[in-house]
Design a protein around this motif. Structure first.
Motif, short mmCIF file in Angstrom:
data_model
loop_
_atom_site.label_atom_id
_atom_site.label_comp_id
_atom_site.label_asym_id
_atom_site.label_seq_id
_atom_site.Cartn_x
_atom_site.Cartn_y
_atom_site.Cartn_z
N LYS A 177 7.34 7.87 30.83
CA LYS A 177 7.57 6.44 30.99
C LYS A 177 6.55 5.60 30.22
O LYS A 177 6.86 4.52 29.71
N LYS A 178 5.33 6.10 30.14
CA LYS A 178 4.27 5.37 29.44
C LYS A 178 4.23 5.69 27.94
O LYS A 178 3.38 5.20 27.21
N TYR B 142 6.02 17.46 38.16
CA TYR B 142 7.15 16.69 37.66
C TYR B 142 6.83 15.19 37.66
O TYR B 142 7.18 14.47 36.72
N GLU B 143 6.18 14.72 38.71
CA GLU B 143 5.88 13.28 38.82
C GLU B 143 4.91 12.83 37.73
O GLU B 143 5.07 11.74 37.15
N VAL B 144 3.91 13.65 37.46
CA VAL B 144 2.96 13.30 36.39
C VAL B 144 3.67 13.32 35.03
O VAL B 144 3.46 12.44 34.19
N SER B 145 4.52 14.32 34.82
CA SER B 145 5.28 14.41 33.57
C SER B 145 6.18 13.19 33.39
O SER B 145 6.32 12.65 32.28
N GLU B 146 6.77 12.73 34.50
CA GLU B 146 7.61 11.53 34.45
C GLU B 146 6.79 10.31 34.03
O GLU B 146 7.23 9.49 33.23
N LEU B 147 5.58 10.18 34.58
CA LEU B 147 4.71 9.06 34.22
C LEU B 147 4.33 9.11 32.74
O LEU B 147 4.30 8.08 32.06
N GLY C 198 15.52 14.72 32.12
CA GLY C 198 16.51 14.02 31.30
C GLY C 198 17.89 14.62 31.44
O GLY C 198 18.89 13.89 31.56
N GLN C 199 17.95 15.95 31.44
CA GLN C 199 19.23 16.63 31.62
C GLN C 199 19.81 16.36 32.99
O GLN C 199 21.03 16.18 33.15
N ASP C 200 18.94 16.32 34.01
CA ASP C 200 19.39 16.06 35.37
C ASP C 200 19.99 14.65 35.49
O ASP C 200 21.03 14.46 36.14
#
Length: 292
Positions: free
Chosen positions: A24-25, A16-21, A72-74
């Protein structure tokens, strides 16, 4: 890299953290696979005991896409829950920077409906960014065709643009539509496979001759070859004549090197108009040589 002595939950959290990065980028979702390769390669060198954990890390394109949607839904759900507890709140959005382009989309839908109500020839404007030159010409022509409807739409929206009704500006637009079409036509003629240099140069010479003709015609306020400009009944066309003259100078300067090869091109394409005296000496062939 220290040893990653994590659990399955840690692996999932890292996904999840990598997907978030990536989100964001603003990177493509399929970059997840590339990131995983880097992590595994680094683990092999720096934390070999943890390699199996990095190998289990799920970062395929569909997975990254799902992770971002879930996050995004969260966020949306949490905002809604918090908003339910608000007594008062204000909203201040700049419609030009709204990430979902909501205001612009709404205006576009209204504009399409206006065109439909007016039975316009087109049902929308064309929008092109960093595209081929010929596409720019299509956009200009459609914009000019829809100009009356655009003015009516702007008036309905109480957002007046006086330039759209300025006669001088309209004449400039009409000339731009026509000259762009002429350039597009030449562009198309020069495209395609199996075109020989002498044939392409002949088309360019024909176009430069037309530029000279247009210069003289426009100088005399004759808009025969500029039908869009003619619709606006320009009082004087001197400035447009000068534009044609400037284009002619640009063409002559750009194709100077080809002009210097005119004799060689003529020998290749129409040899019977070339006199032996004007032909290069190395191309001469005596009767005796021919007999041998």
């Amino acid at each position: 890299m220290t040893s990653f002595c994590g659990t399955n939950e840690d692996v999932l959290t890292l996904s999840y953290e990598v997907s978030e990065l990536i989100a964001k980028k603003l990177k493509p979702y399929d970059n997840g696979g590339w990131v995983k390769e880097i992590l595994v390669k680094a683990a092999e060198k720096l934390a070999p005991k943890s390699v199996h954990l990095y190998q289990r890390l799920s970062l395929s394109r569909p997975t990254v896409c799902d992770r971002i949607k879930e996050m995004g839904q969260d966020i949306e759900d949490n905002l809604k829950k918090r908003a339910e507890k608000y007594e008062n709140f204000s909203v201040c959005l700049d419609e030009t920077t709204d990430i979902k382009n909501t205001a612009q989309d709404l205006n576009n839908r209204i504009f399409k409906q206006v065109l439909k109500d007016f039975d316009a020839d087109y049902d929308d404007l064309l929008y092109f960014c960093a595209v081929r030159w010929t596409s720019c010409g299509n956009m200009l022509a459609r914009f000019h065709s829809l100009l009356p409807k655009i003015v009516e739409f702007r008036n309905l929206e109480k957002c007046l643009l006086t330039v759209l009704e300025d006669e001088n500006w309209l004449c400039d637009l009409g000339f731009m539509v026509d000259i762009t079409k002429h350039l597009n036509d030449l562009n198309v003629q020069l495209q395609g496979p199996d075109q020989l240099l002498h044939s392409m140069y002949s088309k360019i010479k024909c176009f430069t001759s037309m530029l000279d003709l247009w210069y003289n015609q426009l100088k005399a306020n004759d808009c025969t070859h500029f039908p869009t400009l003619k619709k606006h009944n320009p009082t004087f066309c001197t400035q447009y004549a000068l534009e044609c003259s400037s284009l002619l100078e640009s063409f002559n300067a750009r194709f100077t090197d080809i002009k210097s090869k005119k004799l060689e091109l003529d020998i290749f394409s129409i040899p019977f108009i070339v006199t032996p005296a004007s032909a290069p000496s190395e191309s001469h062939q005596t009767h005796e040589t021919t007999k041998r």
